[in-house]
Design an enzyme around this catalytic site. Structure first.
Site, mmCIF file in Angstrom:
data_model
loop_
_atom_site.group_PDB
_atom_site.id
_atom_site.type_symbol
_atom_site.label_atom_id
_atom_site.label_comp_id
_atom_site.label_asym_id
_atom_site.label_seq_id
_atom_site.Cartn_x
_atom_site.Cartn_y
_atom_site.Cartn_z
ATOM 1 N N ARG A 14 -5.516 7.832 -6.596
ATOM 2 C CA ARG A 14 -6.041 8.020 -5.109
ATOM 3 C C ARG A 14 -7.340 8.941 -4.702
ATOM 4 O O ARG A 14 -7.872 9.077 -3.864
ATOM 5 C CB ARG A 14 -4.957 8.762 -4.351
ATOM 6 C CG ARG A 14 -3.731 8.072 -4.174
ATOM 7 C CD ARG A 14 -2.644 9.043 -3.517
ATOM 8 N NE ARG A 14 -1.476 8.091 -3.106
ATOM 9 C CZ ARG A 14 -0.371 8.388 -2.843
ATOM 10 N NH1 ARG A 14 -0.120 9.666 -2.879
ATOM 11 N NH2 ARG A 14 0.995 7.613 -2.721
ATOM 12 N N GLU A 26 -1.801 -0.270 -9.778
ATOM 13 C CA GLU A 26 -0.597 -1.170 -8.970
ATOM 14 C C GLU A 26 0.028 -1.876 -10.047
ATOM 15 O O GLU A 26 0.971 -2.056 -9.996
ATOM 16 C CB GLU A 26 -1.454 -2.066 -7.945
ATOM 17 C CG GLU A 26 -1.883 -1.198 -6.652
ATOM 18 C CD GLU A 26 -0.545 -0.442 -5.901
ATOM 19 O OE1 GLU A 26 0.622 -1.081 -6.023
ATOM 20 O OE2 GLU A 26 -0.866 0.381 -5.390
ATOM 21 N N GLN A 31 7.786 -1.360 -10.802
ATOM 22 C CA GLN A 31 9.011 -1.006 -11.578
ATOM 23 C C GLN A 31 8.919 0.360 -12.264
ATOM 24 O O GLN A 31 9.693 0.771 -13.194
ATOM 25 C CB GLN A 31 9.355 -2.075 -12.850
ATOM 26 C CG GLN A 31 9.264 -3.554 -12.293
ATOM 27 C CD GLN A 31 10.371 -4.134 -11.738
ATOM 28 O OE1 GLN A 31 11.349 -3.397 -11.419
ATOM 29 N NE2 GLN A 31 10.143 -5.015 -10.912
ATOM 30 N N THR A 32 7.723 1.154 -11.993
ATOM 31 C CA THR A 32 7.743 2.403 -12.712
ATOM 32 C C THR A 32 7.172 3.442 -11.915
ATOM 33 O O THR A 32 6.474 3.324 -10.894
ATOM 34 C CB THR A 32 6.368 2.110 -13.826
ATOM 35 O OG1 THR A 32 6.961 1.061 -14.497
ATOM 36 C CG2 THR A 32 6.696 3.474 -14.812
ATOM 37 N N LEU A 69 5.614 1.995 -21.598
ATOM 38 C CA LEU A 69 5.825 1.748 -20.380
ATOM 39 C C LEU A 69 6.806 0.671 -19.889
ATOM 40 O O LEU A 69 7.244 0.373 -18.857
ATOM 41 C CB LEU A 69 4.222 1.526 -19.839
ATOM 42 C CG LEU A 69 3.914 2.140 -18.195
ATOM 43 C CD1 LEU A 69 4.358 3.085 -17.719
ATOM 44 C CD2 LEU A 69 2.365 1.770 -18.299
ATOM 45 N N GLY A 70 6.698 -0.241 -20.926
ATOM 46 C CA GLY A 70 7.998 -1.477 -20.657
ATOM 47 C C GLY A 70 7.308 -2.438 -20.003
ATOM 48 O O GLY A 70 6.067 -2.539 -19.554
ATOM 49 N N TYR A 109 3.280 -8.688 -3.353
ATOM 50 C CA TYR A 109 3.021 -7.060 -2.879
ATOM 51 C C TYR A 109 1.673 -6.675 -3.685
ATOM 52 O O TYR A 109 1.003 -5.969 -2.814
ATOM 53 C CB TYR A 109 4.373 -6.481 -3.539
ATOM 54 C CG TYR A 109 4.002 -4.957 -3.673
ATOM 55 C CD1 TYR A 109 4.178 -4.134 -2.562
ATOM 56 C CD2 TYR A 109 3.653 -4.401 -4.835
ATOM 57 C CE1 TYR A 109 3.729 -2.815 -2.588
ATOM 58 C CE2 TYR A 109 3.198 -3.011 -5.289
ATOM 59 C CZ TYR A 109 3.518 -2.349 -4.003
ATOM 60 O OH TYR A 109 3.136 -0.938 -4.099
ATOM 61 N N ASP A 127 7.550 -3.516 -0.995
ATOM 62 C CA ASP A 127 8.395 -3.080 -2.539
ATOM 63 C C ASP A 127 9.521 -2.423 -1.988
ATOM 64 O O ASP A 127 9.899 -2.196 -0.689
ATOM 65 C CB ASP A 127 7.482 -2.419 -3.151
ATOM 66 C CG ASP A 127 7.331 -0.990 -2.902
ATOM 67 O OD1 ASP A 127 7.732 -0.578 -1.544
ATOM 68 O OD2 ASP A 127 6.670 -0.143 -3.465
ATOM 69 N N CYS A 190 12.263 9.340 2.334
ATOM 70 C CA CYS A 190 13.269 8.271 2.618
ATOM 71 C C CYS A 190 13.913 7.902 1.331
ATOM 72 O O CYS A 190 13.750 6.418 0.966
ATOM 73 C CB CYS A 190 12.714 7.167 3.473
ATOM 74 S SG CYS A 190 14.075 6.124 4.426
ATOM 75 N N CYS A 200 10.996 14.199 7.726
ATOM 76 C CA CYS A 200 10.458 12.744 7.973
ATOM 77 C C CYS A 200 9.532 12.825 9.267
ATOM 78 O O CYS A 200 10.043 13.351 10.479
ATOM 79 C CB CYS A 200 11.601 11.774 8.084
ATOM 80 S SG CYS A 200 11.077 10.009 8.446
ATOM 81 N N CYS A 206 13.766 7.121 14.177
ATOM 82 C CA CYS A 206 14.479 6.208 13.308
ATOM 83 C C CYS A 206 15.855 5.737 13.904
ATOM 84 O O CYS A 206 16.721 6.295 14.237
ATOM 85 C CB CYS A 206 14.722 7.107 11.862
ATOM 86 S SG CYS A 206 15.790 6.329 10.884
HETATM 87 FE FE1 SF4 Z 1 14.408 7.519 6.507
HETATM 88 FE FE2 SF4 Z 1 15.055 7.394 8.892
HETATM 89 FE FE3 SF4 Z 1 15.883 9.611 7.593
HETATM 90 FE FE4 SF4 Z 1 13.094 9.107 7.977
HETATM 91 S S1 SF4 Z 1 14.553 9.514 9.406
HETATM 92 S S2 SF4 Z 1 14.027 9.659 6.199
HETATM 93 S S3 SF4 Z 1 13.189 6.924 7.930
HETATM 94 S S4 SF4 Z 1 16.463 7.403 7.158
#
Ligand code: SF4
Length: 346
Positions: A14, A26, A31-32, A69-70, A109, A127, A190, A200, A206
């Site tokens: 980053r 990427e 898968q890792t 790393l597979g 992706y 993903d 999440c 969150c 949500c």
């Molecule tokens: Fe995931 Fe919804 Fe919880 Fe946020 S509020 S962590 S989007 S389940």
């Protein structure tokens, strides 16, 4: 995106805008987990800092850098793509989405991630992490890996990154940050089993949370049951050299090295198996260790035996190499542990 600016993990890829460095990250992240990738990415970028270096590297070198790393087809595809870029794109990663998508090892992706993160284009990503966030946020039903649900997920992911791009100035990197924010939310907040909804940034919007049905999303099909398999590997020594072999092209873990081994059936005779693999009747076969590991849905037990006997040095069963040479080769993860036994015999 504000939450991402405040909370993003400090990951080395980053800190760069180099498209090659982002592409490598990427591919490694497929898968890792990011924490596993960190050391590999640093090592790879130190050893092969340019597309040209990746294109020219010897196969042994790229496999050694990827060792542990597979999913090793990733590194072979990465090199093939680097060679195509050198031959057809003047050594620069193409910016056009369809061209990126046509490179070996790059799916929808990864192409979306490269074009959005490296070039700030409004290309969506989808993903496992993003699927989890979107399915909960909008209470999306249906199997996200299959149509019609799959295309609905892609459409929503596309609308999100396009909206972010339209609302922002060109300098703000909004497409890149919007996609990375979604991925980061899925990776750190999440979570699959115990989402940290109290942290969150979109909790109030949500839908799954409002309905108190978080555990029902995403609606993935149940996994195929795990299958148990047993293998035996043999350590055979002759004059401080050990018998190893390279896995052929076209099989899992192709190009990697391993100790002679076979899958055990209910009636496998270990002495006969050792004779066939090592080129001589063993005088002694004794257990030295046992490892458990998983590959996709297989739960594998690898029994390790030391075999003593008079071995056929001309046998075409592999190469007899000293420990110093073995350390330079790339081994599959389980067989790397056997190599560890040679270094630290208990
Ligand atoms: Fe995931 Fe919804 Fe919880 Fe946020 S509020 S962590 S989007 S389940």
């Amino acid at each position: 995106m504000d939450w991402f600016s405040r909370s993003a993990r400090d990951l080395p890829w980053r800190q760069t805008r180099d498209p090659y460095a982002i592409w490598v990250s990427e591919i490694m992240l497929q898968q890792t987990r990011a924490e596993t990738v960190r050391a590999y990415w640093n090592r790879w970028m130190g050893a092969l800092p340019t597309i040209q270096a990746a294109a020219r590297a010897k196969p042994e070198r790229i496999h050694k850098l990827w060792e542990g790393l597979g999913y090793y087809s990733r590194v072979r595809n990465l090199q093939r793509a680097a060679q195509i870029i050198m031959a057809e794109h003047d050594g620069a990663l193409p910016r056009d989405y369809e061209t990126v998508l046509s490179l070996p090892g790059v799916g929808r992706y990864t192409a979306g991630a490269i074009c959005s993160i490296a070039f700030n284009q409004p290309t969506p990503i989808l993903d496992g992490n993003v699927i989890r966030v979107l399915s909960r946020l909008f209470a999306l039903t249906g199997d996200p890996k299959r149509n019609p649900a799959r295309e609905i997920f892609w459409t929503i992911a596309g609308e999100m990154v396009s909206t972010a791009g339209r609302q922002a100035t060109a300098a703000s990197n909004a497409c890149s940050r919007s996609n990375q924010a979604l991925m980061e939310l899925g990776a750190t907040v999440c979570l699959p089993r115990q989402p940290r909804c109290d942290l969150c940034p979109v909790a109030r919007r949500c839908e799954a949370r409002r309905l108190r049905r978080i555990a029902e999303f995403p609606q993935l099909p149940s996994r195929a049951p795990a299958t148990r398999r047993r293998f035996a590997a043999f350590i055979a020594e002759r004059g401080e050299r050990f018998l190893v072999r390279q896995r052929p092209v076209g099989v899992a873990n192709a190009h990697l090295w391993e100790f002679p081994n076979l899958e055990l059936g209910a009636s496998t005779d270990l002495h006969c198996a050792a004779e066939a693999l090592l080129g001589g009747r063993p005088r002694l076969v004794e257990p030295v260790s046992c490892f458990q590991h998983s590959i996709t849905r297989y739960r594998i037990t690898l029994e390790v035996y030391r075999a003593e006997g008079k071995w056929d040095s001309r046998s075409a069963l592999g190469s007899w190499l000293p420990k110093t040479d073995l350390r330079r080769l790339a081994f599959c993860a389980a067989h790397k542990r056997i190599l560890g036994l040679l270094a630290n015999p208990s």
